[in-house]
Design a protein around this motif. Structure first.
Motif, PDB file in Angstrom:
ATOM      1  N   ALA A  18      42.126  17.811 -24.060  1.00 19.86           N
ATOM      2  CA  ALA A  18      42.170  17.894 -25.524  1.00 19.86           C
ATOM      3  C   ALA A  18      40.903  18.499 -26.121  1.00 19.86           C
ATOM      4  O   ALA A  18      40.965  19.380 -26.986  1.00 19.86           O
ATOM      5  N   ALA A  19      39.741  18.031 -25.699  1.00 20.72           N
ATOM      6  CA  ALA A  19      38.506  18.490 -26.329  1.00 20.72           C
ATOM      7  C   ALA A  19      38.305  19.991 -26.135  1.00 20.72           C
ATOM      8  O   ALA A  19      37.968  20.715 -27.082  1.00 20.72           O
ATOM      9  N   GLU A  20      38.522  20.477 -24.934  1.00 21.21           N
ATOM     10  CA  GLU A  20      38.369  21.911 -24.679  1.00 21.21           C
ATOM     11  C   GLU A  20      39.417  22.714 -25.439  1.00 21.21           C
ATOM     12  O   GLU A  20      39.135  23.819 -25.919  1.00 21.21           O
ATOM     13  N   ARG A  21      40.612  22.167 -25.549  1.00 21.98           N
ATOM     14  CA  ARG A  21      41.666  22.867 -26.296  1.00 21.98           C
ATOM     15  C   ARG A  21      41.289  22.988 -27.774  1.00 21.98           C
ATOM     16  O   ARG A  21      41.494  24.043 -28.390  1.00 21.98           O
ATOM     17  N   ILE A  22      40.730  21.929 -28.338  1.00 20.23           N
ATOM     18  CA  ILE A  22      40.312  21.970 -29.742  1.00 20.23           C
ATOM     19  C   ILE A  22      39.169  22.964 -29.928  1.00 20.23           C
ATOM     20  O   ILE A  22      39.168  23.769 -30.865  1.00 20.23           O
ATOM     21  N   ALA A  23      38.193  22.933 -29.026  1.00 21.77           N
ATOM     22  CA  ALA A  23      37.091  23.894 -29.112  1.00 21.77           C
ATOM     23  C   ALA A  23      37.599  25.325 -28.979  1.00 21.77           C
ATOM     24  O   ALA A  23      37.071  26.246 -29.616  1.00 21.77           O
ATOM     25  N   GLY A  24      38.637  25.500 -28.176  1.00 22.81           N
ATOM     26  CA  GLY A  24      39.187  26.829 -27.952  1.00 22.81           C
ATOM     27  C   GLY A  24      39.868  27.441 -29.161  1.00 22.81           C
ATOM     28  O   GLY A  24      40.159  28.641 -29.179  1.00 22.81           O
ATOM     29  N   LEU A  25      40.108  26.633 -30.197  1.00 19.63           N
ATOM     30  CA  LEU A  25      40.692  27.184 -31.417  1.00 19.63           C
ATOM     31  C   LEU A  25      39.729  28.140 -32.119  1.00 19.63           C
ATOM     32  O   LEU A  25      40.158  28.998 -32.902  1.00 19.63           O
ATOM     33  N   GLY A  26      38.445  27.974 -31.875  1.00 18.97           N
ATOM     34  CA  GLY A  26      37.447  28.776 -32.574  1.00 18.97           C
ATOM     35  C   GLY A  26      36.686  28.009 -33.631  1.00 18.97           C
ATOM     36  O   GLY A  26      35.892  28.593 -34.369  1.00 18.97           O
ATOM     37  N   ASP A 378      51.696  26.641 -34.069  1.00 14.47           N
ATOM     38  CA  ASP A 378      50.738  26.554 -35.180  1.00 14.47           C
ATOM     39  C   ASP A 378      49.315  26.793 -34.692  1.00 14.47           C
ATOM     40  O   ASP A 378      48.546  27.545 -35.306  1.00 14.47           O
ATOM     41  N   LEU A 379      48.951  26.160 -33.581  1.00 13.62           N
ATOM     42  CA  LEU A 379      47.589  26.284 -33.071  1.00 13.62           C
ATOM     43  C   LEU A 379      47.306  27.709 -32.596  1.00 13.62           C
ATOM     44  O   LEU A 379      46.181  28.206 -32.728  1.00 13.62           O
ATOM     45  N   SER A 380      48.311  28.375 -32.048  1.00 14.89           N
ATOM     46  CA  SER A 380      48.142  29.768 -31.643  1.00 14.89           C
ATOM     47  C   SER A 380      47.838  30.645 -32.858  1.00 14.89           C
ATOM     48  O   SER A 380      46.956  31.519 -32.812  1.00 14.89           O
ATOM     49  N   LEU A 381      48.542  30.405 -33.956  1.00 12.12           N
ATOM     50  CA  LEU A 381      48.286  31.166 -35.181  1.00 12.12           C
ATOM     51  C   LEU A 381      46.899  30.872 -35.740  1.00 12.12           C
ATOM     52  O   LEU A 381      46.214  31.775 -36.242  1.00 12.12           O
ATOM     53  N   VAL A 382      46.476  29.615 -35.651  1.00 15.50           N
ATOM     54  CA  VAL A 382      45.136  29.250 -36.110  1.00 15.50           C
ATOM     55  C   VAL A 382      44.075  29.966 -35.284  1.00 15.50           C
ATOM     56  O   VAL A 382      43.101  30.520 -35.821  1.00 15.50           O
ATOM     57  N   THR A 383      44.246  29.959 -33.972  1.00  8.16           N
ATOM     58  CA  THR A 383      43.277  30.606 -33.092  1.00  8.16           C
ATOM     59  C   THR A 383      43.156  32.093 -33.410  1.00  8.16           C
ATOM     60  O   THR A 383      42.051  32.646 -33.498  1.00  8.16           O
ATOM     61  N   GLU A 384      44.294  32.739 -33.615  1.00 13.40           N
ATOM     62  CA  GLU A 384      44.294  34.159 -33.959  1.00 13.40           C
ATOM     63  C   GLU A 384      43.612  34.387 -35.317  1.00 13.40           C
ATOM     64  O   GLU A 384      42.811  35.327 -35.473  1.00 13.40           O
TER      65      GLU A 384
END
Length: 392
Positions: A18-26, A378-384
Motif C-alpha cells: 500500500a505505501a509504495e502504491r500511494i507514493a507511486g501516485l506522484g 481512478d488511481l491510474s488517472l490520478v497518476t497520469e
C-alpha cells in the motif's frame, strides 16, 4: 504544486504494497487519519478484506491516559477496525515509502458521544437534538476538543496536521440511512436548522439581549415557507430575508464569536505542543455562517492564526478559493481539495484542468480524496494527471 492524498490507517496496515502504491501516485505527502468519525469504507485492494466498519468516532492510536484521567468527556478507543497504534504503524510505512506524513483530525463530529452524553449536542429551535453535532459553545466540549486536537495532531514523526470540523456542526451529516433531502433547505434553511438552543447557547443569546424562547419561535416561523417548498434562494441574504436582518445578525454574532475563539484556542494549543515548523491547516469554508466538516471561518482571521486552509474544490462551480486568496500572505497554504473517487462523484479524468483552474484562483497545494477508496482506474488517472502537472 505539492500534492497530498488522504489515507486511513486500515488502507495501509496489513497491505505490504500500500505505501509504495500511494507514493507511486506522484504525491509527496499522505494526510493520515489519526482521529476519525464512524464510517463504512471500501478497501478495494487490501489482500485480506474489502469493507471496514468503524462503529463510532475514535482515536486511531493509544491515548495518553494521564491527559484524560478523571474527565467526563474523553476520546473513544477504536475497535478491531484500527487496533493498537494503527496510526503509528501506517505512518511508519508511509514515511518508509518516502512520503511526508501529516495527521488528519476530525473534531466536532461524534455520534457516540452525543448518545452517551446528550447534553453535549446541538439542539435546534424545535427541540430536536443532533447527537452527531457537539455544541462548540459548551466549556467542557471546548476543553475536550482542544486537548483532542493537541493529542491527535502532534503524533510522533508528523510534519503537520489538518483539522476537520473545527467549528459549528449542524444539520448536514451523512447519517445512517439519511432521509433528510425531501425538502430543499438551501443555505438559509440549513443555517436556521443548525442554530443551537442548548443551555450554553441560550445563555449566549441572552448576553446579546435576545430572549431565547422568542428567538426559537421566530426561527420556527421563519422556516414555515421552507417546509412548503417556498424558501428563498441565496446565501446569507436569504437568512436575513427569512429571519429578519436584526435577528439574523445577532445569531451570527454569537456563532461567529464562538467558532472564532475555538479556532484560535485550538490552533494555539496545537502550535504550543508541536515542534518548530509544524504546519497547521483547517478544512474551511469562507462563509462563517456555514456548518459542517469544512467549518465556516473568517478568511482574514483564520489565515492570521493557522498556516492555511484546505478548501473543497469539486468539479463544477467555481471553487471558494478567492476569499482566502485575497487575505493570504506568502507563507499561507491554500490547498485545493479534489474528490477523485468517481463512484462518489469525483472527477479524476478532469484533474489537470481542475487543478489548473484552482491555481489560477490562488491555490498553492493539492489534496486528493481519497487514495484508499478509489478504484484502480481512478488511481491510474490520478497518476497520469499528477505527472502532467509536474511537467508544467
Amino acid at each position: 504544486m505539492k500534492a497530498s492524498t488522504f489515507v486511513y490507517p486500515w488502507d495501509v496496515n496489513g497491505d505490504p504494497d500500500a505505501a509504495e502504491r500511494i507514493a507511486g501516485l506522484g504525491v509527496r505527502q499522505a494526510t493520515l487519519a489519526s482521529a476519525y468519525h464512524s464510517t463504512r469504507a471500501l478497501t478495494p485492494r487490501h489482500p485480506r478484506r474489502r469493507i471496514v466498519t468503524a462503529l463510532h468516532a475514535a482515536v486511531l492510536y493509544p491515548v495518553d491516559a494521564g491527559r484524560w484521567q478523571g474527565r467526563r468527556l474523553r476520546p473513544y478507543a477504536a475497535g478491531d477496525w484500527a487496533p493498537g497504534d494503527a496510526y503509528g504503524e501506517a505512518a511508519a510505512a508511509l514515511a518508509g515509502a518516502g512520503l511526508d506524513v501529516h495527521t488528519w483530525v476530525v473534531l466536532a463530529h461524534n455520534s457516540r458521544m452525543g448518545e452517551e452524553f446528550p447534553d453535549t449536542s446541538v439542539v435546534n429551535a424545535y427541540g430536536d437534538r443532533y447527537p452527531w453535532a457537539p455544541c462548540v459553545a459548551q466549556p467542557d466540549m471546548r476543553a475536550y476538543l482542544t486537548d483532542l486536537a493537541v493529542e491527535a495532531a502532534v503524533r510522533p514523526g508528523a510534519a503537520g496536521t489538518e483539522l476537520e470540523s473545527l467549528g459549528w456542526y449542524g444539520l448536514p451529516h451523512l447519517h445512517a440511512h439519511d432521509k433528510t433531502a425531501g425538502v430543499a433547505l438551501g443555505d438559509a434553511g440549513t443555517y436556521l436548522m443548525s442554530l443551537c438552543f442548548c443551555p450554553s447557547c441560550r445563555e449566549g443569546y441572552v448576553q446579546l439581549g435576545l430572549e431565547p424562547d422568542e428567538l426559537a419561535a421566530s426561527v420556527r416561523r421563519s422556516l414555515e415557507p421552507v417546509w412548503r417548498g417556498g424558501g428563498p434562494d441565496g446565501g446569507w441574504e436569504a437568512v436575513e430575508k427569512l429571519l429578519g436582518g436584526e435577528l439574523a445578525t445577532a445569531t451570527r454574532a454569537w456563532r461567529d464569536s464562538v467558532a472564532r475563539s475555538l479556532q484560535t484556542d485550538v490552533v494555539g494549543a496545537v502550535r504550543a505542543a508541536a515542534p518548530e515548523g509544524f504546519q497547521i491547516l483547517l478544512h474551511a469554508d469562507p462563509e462563517s455562517y456555514r456548518v459542517g466538516a469544512n467549518a465556516g471561518v473568517d478568511p482574514e482571521h483564520i489565515l492570521s492564526v493557522a498556516d492555511g486552509v484546505v478548501v473543497p474544490c469539486a468539479a463544477g462551480p467555481e471553487p471558494p478559493l478567492a476569499p482566502f486568496a485575497g487575505h493570504a500572505s506568502g507563507g499561507n497554504v491554500l490547498a485545493a481539495n479534489f474528490p477523485v473517487v468517481s463512484g462518489m462523484g469525483g472527477s479524476p479524468a478532469t484533474l489537470v484542468e481542475d487543478v489548473t483552474r484552482a491555481a489560477g484562483l490562488g491555490a498553492t497545494e493539492v489534496r486528493l480524496y481519497h487514495a484508499g477508496l478509489a478504484s484502480d482506474e481512478d488511481l491510474s488517472l490520478v497518476t497520469e494527471a499528477l505527472a502532467r502537472l509536474g511537467a508544467r
